[in-house]
Scaffold this active site. Structure first.
Site, PDB file in Angstrom:
ATOM      1  N   SER A 168      38.010  40.204  40.600  1.00  0.00           N
ATOM      2  CA  SER A 168      37.601  38.786  41.145  1.00  0.00           C
ATOM      3  C   SER A 168      37.840  39.006  42.532  1.00  0.00           C
ATOM      4  O   SER A 168      38.029  39.864  43.124  1.00  0.00           O
ATOM      5  CB  SER A 168      38.789  37.906  40.891  1.00  0.00           C
ATOM      6  N   TYR A 180      47.772  35.235  39.912  1.00  0.00           N
ATOM      7  CA  TYR A 180      46.583  35.513  39.337  1.00  0.00           C
ATOM      8  C   TYR A 180      45.972  36.563  40.492  1.00  0.00           C
ATOM      9  O   TYR A 180      45.322  37.736  40.102  1.00  0.00           O
ATOM     10  CB  TYR A 180      45.681  34.488  39.594  1.00  0.00           C
TER      11      TYR A 180
END
Length: 326
Positions: A168, A180
């Protein structure tokens, strides 16, 4: 002076055209290549499985649920094989490995392993998080990736194939929830280490770094629910510092910001994944999305003292009640 400038322009143009041509070269026969993908119930993994199946490749699609298996089976050819796979469970990974190895033709290996399975995790503030929140997110996004790669690597090495990991932009810029971000930074580091160490073994490693795309991983209701749960579990002093209205203020700001940047063009990520698997000369790293290539790429190249201010201006988090009183 003009002739020198013209020469520079011409050389630059030739370089760009040459690079585009080289990147556009595709592998020949795809029907004899086998790819294993995790997280195929929905989102990028689901779309990639369908794309590769339509190209004639042989796909092993790992799904967490039987519903995901059923829906994917209905939408694809008989070549595609769905498998039950929970990347947080080592027994599940080994069962999937045994099934893939059994179904591969004699002497064949895996051309590709795509580590796509991922979750958003708890999106609360760092101070609100528990260590367990980090464990749950990393179990899927990082340790699941590591386990799947380690188990399936001998099959990839046999085919001198490719490992493709979805990380990401949050693995390059810590602008989202900490669990995350930590998992994606770890996935980036793992992928880079793997690429260096496999460089002379005939196996290449490729990283896909999407920006904000409209998949099931972005769920504002879950975001708010996790924040409320984390807030309720905090001690009284912290609750008073942030204030009872803090969550609603965060949600009002976040929902507007997220809806503005979410891209519906999931095909862009699928295109990058496909290129990493079937291009003759794939890239080591794919940054995907306008937000990733324009906004995030710009920010992560700034000095921190400037970048921090830009991030604060973009996300516009409310000021805690306790800080306002100081």
């Amino acid at each position: 002076m003009l002739s020198l400038l013209s020469l520079c322009v011409l050389l630059s143009a030739l370089f760009l055209v040459g690079r585009w041509f080289i990147r556009s070269l595709k592998l020949g026969e795809l029907s004899g290549r086998y790819v294993f993908i995790t997280g195929c119930d929905t989102g990028f993994g689901n779309l990639l499985a369908k794309r590769l199946d339509s190209l004639g490749m042989n796909v092993f699609a790992g799904c967490l649920t039987s519903k995901g298996q059923h829906n994917l089976d209905k939408a694809t050819s008989e070549r595609l094989v769905t498998l039950v796979l929970d990347v947080t469970n080592e027994n599940s990974i080994m069962k999937a490995y045994d099934e893939v190895r059994k179904r591969l033709p004699k002497g064949k290996g895996l051309w590709g392993v795509v580590n796509n399975a991922g979750i958003a995790g708890n999106a609360s503030h760092v101070e609100w998080q528990t260590v367990d929140n980090y464990r749950k997110c990393n179990d899927v996004n990082l340790f699941g990736m590591i386990n799947v790669t380690t188990v399936f690597l001998p099959l990839v090495r046999k085919a001198k194939g490719r490992i493709v990991n979805i990380t990401s932009v949050a693995g390059r810029l810590a602008a989202l929830a900490a669990p995350y971000v930590v998992s994606k930074y770890g996935a980036e580091g793992f992928s880079d280490c793997l690429r260096y160490q496999l460089y002379n073994c005939g196996v290449s490693v490729h990283i896909i770094e999407p920006g904000f795309f409209n998949t099931n991983i972005v769920n504002l209701d879950s975001f708010e629910r996790n924040m409320k749960m984390s807030f309720d579990e905090m001690d009284t002093e912290r609750k008073e510092f942030y204030g009872e209205n803090y969550i609603s203020e965060v949600m009002n700001t976040s929902s507007k910001n997220i809806q503005q940047v979410l891209s519906p063009d999931l095909y862009k990520v699928v295109d990058a994944l496909t290129h990493a698997l079937i291009a003759v000369y794939p890239r080591a790293r794919y940054v995907v999305g306008l937000d990733a290539n324009i906004v995030f790429r710009f920010i992560w190249n700034l000095p921190e003292w400037i970048g921090d201010r830009v991030v604060a201006a973009i996300f516009k988090l409310p000021i805690p009640k306790g800080y306002q009183k100081q």
